[in-house]
Structure formats: structure tokens, C-alpha cells
Write an enzyme that holds these catalytic residues in place. Structure first.
Site, mmCIF file in Angstrom:
data_model
loop_
_atom_site.group_PDB
_atom_site.id
_atom_site.type_symbol
_atom_site.label_atom_id
_atom_site.label_comp_id
_atom_site.label_asym_id
_atom_site.label_seq_id
_atom_site.Cartn_x
_atom_site.Cartn_y
_atom_site.Cartn_z
ATOM 1 N N MET F 75 7.184 10.265 -6.608
ATOM 2 C CA MET F 75 6.277 11.275 -6.074
ATOM 3 C C MET F 75 5.009 10.680 -5.466
ATOM 4 O O MET F 75 4.092 11.418 -5.105
ATOM 5 C CB MET F 75 5.915 12.301 -7.155
ATOM 6 N N CYS F 76 4.920 9.356 -5.352
ATOM 7 C CA CYS F 76 3.744 8.738 -4.744
ATOM 8 C C CYS F 76 3.664 9.035 -3.251
ATOM 9 O O CYS F 76 4.674 9.000 -2.553
ATOM 10 C CB CYS F 76 3.800 7.210 -4.914
ATOM 11 N N HIS F 77 2.457 9.310 -2.785
ATOM 12 C CA HIS F 77 2.234 9.468 -1.346
ATOM 13 C C HIS F 77 2.210 8.094 -0.678
ATOM 14 O O HIS F 77 1.685 7.139 -1.252
ATOM 15 C CB HIS F 77 0.864 10.117 -1.106
ATOM 16 N N MET F 115 -1.484 3.924 -8.761
ATOM 17 C CA MET F 115 -0.085 3.528 -8.953
ATOM 18 C C MET F 115 0.226 2.225 -8.220
ATOM 19 O O MET F 115 1.038 1.427 -8.689
ATOM 20 C CB MET F 115 0.880 4.638 -8.497
ATOM 21 N N GLU F 116 -0.440 2.014 -7.099
ATOM 22 C CA GLU F 116 -0.246 0.767 -6.350
ATOM 23 C C GLU F 116 -0.735 -0.423 -7.188
ATOM 24 O O GLU F 116 -0.085 -1.467 -7.248
ATOM 25 C CB GLU F 116 -1.016 0.832 -5.015
ATOM 26 N N ASP F 130 10.496 -14.058 -14.326
ATOM 27 C CA ASP F 130 11.694 -14.548 -13.640
ATOM 28 C C ASP F 130 11.585 -16.031 -13.312
ATOM 29 O O ASP F 130 12.553 -16.782 -13.455
ATOM 30 C CB ASP F 130 11.915 -13.746 -12.353
#
Lengths: 160, 160, 160, 160, 160, 160
Positions: F75-77, F115-116, F130
Site C-alpha cells: 500500500m506504499c505510495h 517505509m523507505e 548474505d
């Protein structure tokens, strides 16, 4: 109903475990139809977009989208596609013309390529719309469906 | 015919230069319908996929696809979408049920969001198909079209 | 040397802070050239790939790649491109033909579109190679460079 | 001319059907060269970008791009790459220095990795350009070509 | 130290050559935990987000991210995943509740799916955060780790 | 509870309509910590991965992932990021070392970049894992959280 294989016990969607399925040759054919006005059909046929051909763009977009299917459809398995081609046929309809788009996809894998074929024709139809919408926004994408699939444990399927 | 704005003088597709267009508020609504059998409709309604809801998955897939439109449709401009929502309505049809899917998209930008709305409903329909195809592969995606758009120099558009 | 703007104090690459830069109109033109044999050139010109045109595929691939630049080049800023077009010109060379590919890109933003133009011509050249490599694998992609850029604080730039 | 395998009967590009081809071990090596000024070369060597190393960024970008090849080049088949590495060598040239970039890719599959290797070196060169362009925009990417490939029905290939 | 397999002789990261490794069945389970306030937990349990369920969105996002792992983690090999599912469990903690997220991934291939499982739970946790952050931004994602892996030459691994 | 802004009336997730929000300068800082053994820490510090530096790869992966946030979190823009940088600090812990990763992101837009920033540090931590997991698979990613955000109608936020 155990047939809803894409759901876990808690009612959330899962990617089905196909590790025990056999690798077989699989094909799928899907079809979509786009209805266009006589005015738009004539403009295309009479070369009013010069040498340009919306079917070229639609086919390229459809092939590229088929490769992205597992990124677009949430529960689709990644699949190594081995061949994709399209046919396009114009037919006179009551109110203008129908452009019938078919995509055929092949792979050998543990799951089928139905969603890849349906995604390919859907994106080809959307791209045709995009390339021509400056002339006519009233185009309607009509029936989109799986024509046939072969290979896999669930057997072959033929529409109707 | 200058209306085929997506093509250059050599007949190859281009991304139209919109640098001189105004930034305006733009909305688009698109619709797609998927025909399902009474058997499949009953299975979904009677909770046979437990707590699961294919419309949840379809809506999420449709929103994520709308954000990918410029990556899927070759000549689409990248657009900063500002809001997306869906409605889903089941209607009794002659041979079963129709699920009517509508997506509404908003942005303020130099070009419209018609292709984003059409891509959103197409992918929502394909995802619904994917989530339920283990029960019934005969579903058909019926009419997919632009219901309306507002904003931009070419003015508002309302289907029919 | 403060000119290496893409690096932080610890010598790791960063995405440069452009929040204080002005939004201006920016253009960039990049060029790539691909050397092909007379045999391949003749096959294309004589229609031996029927109605097919590798330049169509190259242009579409180049436009789609330009939109992906920030996903391909690690420190590139995302940019809302506003227009892309290509020219293609064949020229006789010493050993066959040169295909000269130019892409022109426009946007209004806080940073330039040089990398987008360079990516566009590089991918167009790679795609031309892919579409024709079954006939001739010896094609060489020759000079790829920025022809010019306009807009932005660092001023205009013209090659040579 | 049947050699143009990427085209169908209507002259539109297709993804070639490779389902009947054998799975064999395949390798490809591609090379690209970027010409840089003595001023830029010295700045890099003298540590003026502190501990930073543009080759680190170029190699990472090239490896990530190789994995995206089927998403960038329209008719490329998806391939499960099994190993990628790069070499970088600076050589004194007439007007400064040449940075020679080579990528080696391995897989076992039904089709080769030539396009993956060419994409890898092209993106590595573009990334080097991006990381250093604040110092010098006149860099030119020179010859990009397939050095060799092994495996597959069409046999091995060595440039020149 | 030869154990740092992801690095070449020049200290640059490479995609390890796995062409000589065997294809075996591989599984991995990873876990992430997100700490939430009693207020947020109660709001979710009492249906204050109506019929909505953040775990649905988190699971879908986690599955889609697992498929993108090779695009997100630079040196990861592309892998054909064959099954993904999640469990979610709320547990009372000292200051509220812990949501324990586990993802199980299966494939048969030449390399393991540890990074895919870790990426799946990380993105599921981030998505849960995003869906609920309007209520409470103080959520903390706590321990994220590999619970176990099976298959492959390096043998099975169990945390602790 | 109107605070669950990401949900529509039917309990399905939507992309919130932000078209009426103001464009303001926004920043976010997020942090993640990864616990590593003394053995692994020593191997890295003593140059046992030669000139290689896992923080280089982690930072590049984190920046590239930040740009993909709207593609990863449903749902992120989409947001036009304008600057990203990282800091990395090793600290002695009870059982070895903690690597503390912070990402700072800037943009001017209608919605924030929390969120970024969280996605950036999560992917940087996963990438560090990793690059080093061949030496030690027992690393645990510990607390991941939003340190602060500024800008936007909901005001500034500081953890604790």
C-alpha cells in the site's frame, strides 16, 4: 472444499507446494477480443499511423508481460517460459470490428502456464488500447478466457 | 491523422512529450466483470475457502499492478499515483453470477490515469481467476472498459 | 576532490541529496552506434525478415529501459520522464554499415536525464543485436556517449 | 531467410520455442571498454574518492543487471544464471586511459547467455560513467562485443 | 579465508559459480517478531479495522517479496521457488504483544532458499508495520533469523 | 477506529488518497542492528575478505531497495526520493559485535518516507547476512525501528 488449493488452513493465500509434481511439457492458449469502431479500424488499415503497427507493440508488450506474470499475480509460481507467440485477427462485427488476440505459451515445468497466457493477452489488449486511445477511447475489451491447456496432472482442458 | 499521438514520423512508437502540459487533478474509473458459475459462487459464499477472501488478494494485486503500469504498458508515462480503491459487486446472471470490479485512481500530473485504472481492474480479474481456478477454469473475464475520466486538456469522458 | 558527489565520507556510494536543487526543464541526447556486416544489412533491407523491423523492437526496448534507469543504475535518482523519442540512421562504413542510434529524453525535475538517455541507446543497441544475432554474432557496439544535455545548475554540455 | 529466428510469419517478434533444445552447460564472455581522461584516472588512483571504488559499484550493478536481462531485452528467455564474475583492467591509451571490462557468465540451460553477458558489461560501463560523471562527462563507452560463447547446438563462438 | 565465497580475488563481490552443485530438495524456515502495544493489539482483535486483517496483506507481501529476492539481494542466485507458506502467532509480552512470523519455503535447486525465507519474513513484518503505523509508529521489529535449513552440500542447520 | 487509514469500508486495503495533502520536505531515519560473532568480526577486520567490504554491498543494496519500496510494500505510495545515505558502526557486545545500520532518506512530497527508510536498513542487514553467511549463519538481525521522521501533517516523531 479442498479444491481451493491456493489457501492455507487460516484462510490466507499461499504459494502451493508443487515440489512433488512431475516436470512435464505444458502449453496454454488464451484469447482476448477488443471491439473497435469502424473509424479506428479504417484509420489503422489506411496507414494513417504511417508505417506504424499497433500489433507490433501489443505483441512485444504481451510477451514481456508473460515473463512478469509471477511478479504481477501474487500466488503464481515463477516459471521458465520456453516459447511465446501471438496471432491477431480482425473480424467485422455488428458495430465495427473485433480484434481477436491469441497467445500460445510453452514450457516444461511442474506447473502450468495458464496465467501466463491470460496475462499475455490481457496486456496485449491493454497496449492496443493505449496505442489507439487518442483516436477512440470507447474501445471495449470483450471476452478474455483460457482456450486450452495441455500437460500436467489435472489433464487437458478445452474451453466449451 | 495526427490523433495517433503515440507514433513518430517513421511509424515507431514514442513516449509522447507532455512537458508543456499542465499539472491538473486527474481521476479515472475502469471496470471489469468476471462471470462465474453458481457452484463457484456458492463455494465462496458458504465459506468453503474458510476465512479466505479472493477479493482481498484481487484488490492487493490490482493496486500493486496499477503502480507498475508504466513498466507493463510500453508507452505509458511514469505517474505518481495518489490514491487507489476498488469496489466489488456480485450480481446474479443468466448462467451464474457476475463479479463487477471497479477501480478508482487519483493523481495530479501532466497525463491521465486511464491506463492505470484499466490495468488495475484487469489484474484484479486475473488474480480472482488464479485464486479460484482450481475449482472452475471456465470463468470468463467479460467487458473491461474505461467508465470515466476527469481532468486534463482533452476533457472529461464518460462511457456511453 | 569534492567533484565525486556520489560518495560519502566513508567512501561508500550514496544517492546525492538534491532536495535543494531547482526544478528546471532538462533534456539529454545520447548516441550509440552498432557496426553490422553488409550481409546482415542486405538481409534486413531486402525484407528477408518479412515485414519485421528490428528498429521497432529496439525503440520499444529503449523506451522501456529508460523508464527503468533508476532500477538499473544504482545511484540514479528516480525521475518522472516526460517524453522519449529515437532516430535511427544507417551509414555505409568501411566494412559494412553503421547503424547510428540517438535517443532524446525530456523531463522537468531536480536532476538531469543523461543516464536515462545513455541507458536508452545502450539497450536499443543490445536489442538490435539480440534480434539479429541468429544471422550474425560479430556485430560490435561502437561509440556510446552523451551528445548533449541542457538544463540544471551545472549548465549545458555538448560533446566535443 | 530462416536465420531470423526471432520473427514469426507476420513479421512480429516472438520468443523462440526452445522446448526441444537440450540442456547443456553454457558460458559467455563479453567485453566493454570505457575511455577516460588522465585527470579522471589520476583522481581515482590517487584516492581522491577516498576509500571509494567505482569498480565495486560497477560490478554489483552489472551482476544485478545480468539477472534482469529477460526483463530488459524483449525477446530474451528467462534463464537461471549459475555464476557471474568480472575483471577490470586499466590500460594507457593515446588520450588517457581505457578501462577494459569483461564479464563471464555460466548456466546450464536450453539457451545461451550471450545477451546476459553483453547486458552485464554494458550496465557496468554505464554505472562507472554515472559514478564518475561529476568529474568528467566526456567519457566514451567504446567497443562492446561478445568475446566468446561455448555450449549449445550452434557451437562455440570466438570473436575474430 | 576461503569461506567468504561471495568475493573474488580482487575483493569485489561475485555471484558464486554453482554450476557443479547437485540439484537437491531444499527448505528454509525464517522467523521475525514484531512488538506491538496492547492498544494496537486490542484494536486489531476487536475488529476496529472492520473485517480487515493485516496478516492477509503481510502474507501476500511476504510471498511476493520472496519471489523478488534475487532482485533485492545483489549476489543471490535466481531460484525457482516451489512453495511458500506463513504462520503468524500473537504472544503476550511484558509491554504488550509479540507477533511471531514464520515463513517456510521449498525448492529443488543448486542453492538454498535461506535468503528467500529471511526476505519473506522481513517484508511481512515491514508490511504489518505499514498497515498499522497510522495507529502506532512505535512498533519494533525484533529478532529476525534463520530457524533452520535442510538440503545442500553444507548440510542441515538448526538455530541454537 | 478511523486511524487505520489503510483500509476501506469493506475491510480491504486501499492506497490512501493523499491528493489533498501538502507537499512538504520530509526526512526519515531508520535503524537496524545485526549481531555477529567475534570470529566473523575479526575475519572482516583482519582483511580476510581481502580488499572486500560487505558494507559497500549492503549500502548499495539498501539504496536500491529504498527505490523499490512501493513495489515491495503493497500500500506504499510511489515517492520521488531525493537523497539517501547510510552510517554503519560496529560496537562490542556481550557475545561478539553489533553492527548498527542507519539510513537517512529525504524527499519533498505528499507522504513520508518512513517505509523507505525501514526497507533500506532491512535490506542492508539482509545483504550483510548474505555476504557473510558462508562464514557464520547464526547472525541475528536485532531491533529494526523508525528512529525519527520530520515533515508532514502528523508532525515529527522521535523514537522513545
Amino acid at each position: 472444499m479442498s479444491d481451493f488449493t491456493h489457501w492455507n488452513e487460516e484462510g490466507r493465500p499461499k504459494m502451493v507446494d508443487i515440489s512433488q509434481k512431475d516436470v512435464t511439457t505444458r502449453t496454454a492458449i488464451a484469447q482476448s477480443t477488443i471491439a473497435l469502431s469502424t473509424k479506428l479500424y479504417d484509420a489503422i488499415q489506411n496507414g494513417l499511423i504511417k508505417k506504424g503497427d499497433p500489433l507490433q507493440v501489443a505483441q512485444i508488450a504481451g510477451i514481456m508481460a508473460a515473463k512478469k506474470t509471477a511478479d504481477i499475480i501474487p500466488m503464481c509460481h515463477p516459471i521458465i517460459l520456453q516459447g511465446i507467440d501471438f496471432t491477431f485477427n480482425y473480424q467485422k462485427s455488428e458495430n465495427g470490428y473485433d480484434l481477436i488476440i491469441q497467445a500460445t505459451i510453452k514450457c516444461s515445468g511442474k506447473t502450468g502456464v495458464e496465467m501466463e497466457a491470460l496475462t499475455a493477452v490481457s496486456v496485449a489488449a491493454l497496449t492496443f488500447y493505449d496505442m489507439c486511445k487518442a483516436v477512440d477511447k470507447t474501445m471495449v475489451i470483450k471476452e478474455t478466457f483460457l482456450v486450452q491447456k495441455t500437460g500436467g496432472k489435472s489433464g487437458d482442458f478445452f474451453h466449451k
